[in-house]
Motif scaffolding. Structure first.
Motif, short mmCIF file in Angstrom:
data_model
loop_
_atom_site.label_atom_id
_atom_site.label_comp_id
_atom_site.label_asym_id
_atom_site.label_seq_id
_atom_site.Cartn_x
_atom_site.Cartn_y
_atom_site.Cartn_z
N HIS A 191 0.81 -1.21 0.00
CA HIS A 191 0.00 0.00 0.00
C HIS A 191 0.84 1.27 0.00
N GLU A 192 2.18 1.15 0.09
CA GLU A 192 3.05 2.33 0.08
C GLU A 192 3.90 2.41 -1.19
N ARG A 193 3.71 1.49 -2.13
CA ARG A 193 4.62 1.42 -3.27
C ARG A 193 4.43 2.56 -4.26
N ALA A 194 3.20 3.03 -4.41
CA ALA A 194 2.93 4.03 -5.45
C ALA A 194 3.79 5.28 -5.31
N PRO A 195 3.85 5.94 -4.15
CA PRO A 195 4.65 7.17 -4.07
C PRO A 195 6.14 6.95 -4.36
N TYR A 196 6.65 5.76 -4.04
CA TYR A 196 8.06 5.48 -4.29
C TYR A 196 8.36 5.40 -5.79
N SER A 197 7.34 5.26 -6.60
CA SER A 197 7.54 5.24 -8.05
C SER A 197 7.23 6.59 -8.68
N TYR A 198 6.15 7.24 -8.25
CA TYR A 198 5.72 8.47 -8.92
C TYR A 198 6.70 9.61 -8.72
N ASN A 199 7.22 9.77 -7.52
CA ASN A 199 8.11 10.91 -7.28
C ASN A 199 9.41 10.81 -8.08
N PRO A 200 10.11 9.66 -8.12
CA PRO A 200 11.27 9.56 -9.02
C PRO A 200 10.89 9.75 -10.48
N THR A 217 11.00 10.52 -0.35
CA THR A 217 9.69 9.90 -0.14
C THR A 217 9.70 9.03 1.10
N ALA A 218 10.78 8.26 1.27
CA ALA A 218 10.87 7.39 2.45
C ALA A 218 10.86 8.20 3.74
N CYS A 219 11.52 9.36 3.72
CA CYS A 219 11.60 10.18 4.93
C CYS A 219 10.29 10.91 5.22
N LEU A 220 9.57 11.28 4.16
CA LEU A 220 8.41 12.16 4.34
C LEU A 220 7.07 11.43 4.24
N LEU A 221 7.08 10.18 3.82
CA LEU A 221 5.82 9.50 3.55
C LEU A 221 4.89 9.47 4.76
N LEU A 280 3.81 13.10 6.12
CA LEU A 280 2.88 13.77 5.23
C LEU A 280 1.52 13.08 5.24
N ALA A 281 1.52 11.74 5.18
CA ALA A 281 0.26 11.00 5.15
C ALA A 281 -0.53 11.23 6.43
N ASN A 282 0.16 11.29 7.56
CA ASN A 282 -0.54 11.50 8.84
C ASN A 282 -1.19 12.87 8.93
N ARG A 283 -0.70 13.83 8.13
CA ARG A 283 -1.25 15.19 8.16
C ARG A 283 -2.06 15.51 6.90
N ASN A 284 -2.36 14.47 6.09
CA ASN A 284 -3.16 14.65 4.87
C ASN A 284 -2.52 15.63 3.90
N LEU A 285 -1.20 15.59 3.81
CA LEU A 285 -0.47 16.43 2.87
C LEU A 285 -0.10 15.60 1.63
N PRO A 286 0.22 16.24 0.49
CA PRO A 286 0.39 15.52 -0.78
C PRO A 286 1.66 14.68 -0.85
#
Length: 231
Positions: free
Chosen positions: A82-91, A123-127, A130-136
């Motif tokens: 469930h966390e894989r998508a951001p690790y691909s989109y940002n790069p 992404t690993a540091c901020l995921l 950011l998710a806990n605060r509903n940020l993008p």
């Protein structure tokens, strides 16, 4: 993001999603918030066709994604589904920005690879925060890394693409397609037309919202006494 990640898992047959090339098409369609399994992959392929009109952005994205996946493999990093998508989109986004903004060279390819690794680590540091605060999660790490990568460049160092023309379309339609192509760092109304077709096929409501956003932005410029850019 969760739905898109599940689509990637289905395409890859389980745990090998981060190393399967077809997952890239899901990730490209995910930039436009298009979800689903087979549908998003087909639409991702269609979006790749639009980027072939100006291929340097696509090549930069491929290089950045390759470097990020190599780093994942070297670190033997087990990323939850469930966390894989951001690790691909940002790069992917950062590599496309590098490829589209700088003249082609081996140094630019190396910069795209570096950007992919940076976006992965950011992404690993901020995921979680950011998710806990509903940020993008799907854009803020990319934006921060882009500021770092491009901070040392002067405007004259950047690649200035000339928008390709469409002869028979009204100026406002051409401008709308050009704005859509800017999502993928392109300057191509034909590519924007393909992107609009992808949006309409995936979700007519998304296509409608993009039109409403374009119109409301133009009206806001007029109300502020400025002329909308119809270049």
């Amino acid at each position: 993001a969760n739905a898109l990640a599940q689509a990637e898992v289905q395409d890859a047959g389980g745990g090998g999603v981060m190393y399967r090339p077809l997952a890239m098409f899901n990730q490209i369609s995910g930039v436009l918030f298009i979800g689903g399994a087979q549908g998003s992959r087909r639409l991702g392929m269609l979006l790749c066709v639009s980027m072939l009109l100006e291929p340097m952005a696509l090549l930069g994205g491929i290089v950045a994604m390759g470097s990020s996946r190599l780093l994942i493999a070297l670190l033997k990093w087990n990323i939850p589904d469930h966390e894989r998508a951001p690790y691909s989109y940002n790069p992917l986004l950062l590599g496309m920005a590098v490829g589209a903004s700088l003249p082609p060279s081996f140094q630019v390819a190396a910069l795209a690879a570096l950007g992919g690794a940076m976006a992965l680590i950011a992404t690993a540091c901020l995921l979680r925060p950011l998710a806990n605060r509903n940020l993008p999660v799907l854009s803020l790490p990319f934006a921060l890394c882009a500021l770092v990568l491009f901070g040392g460049f002067q405007p004259g160092d950047m690649h200035q693409a000339t928008p390709s023309g469409l002869i028979s379309l009204p100026q406002v339609v051409r401008s709308y397609f050009l704005a859509l192509s800017n999502i993928f760092f392109l300057q191509s109304p034909p590519a924007g037309g393909i992107i609009f077709l992808s949006l309409a096929l995936a979700s007519p409501i998304l296509a409608l919202y993009s039109l409403l956003g374009f119109v409301s932005g133009g009206l806001a410029c007029l109300l502020l006494g400025q002329s909308p850019d119809m270049a």
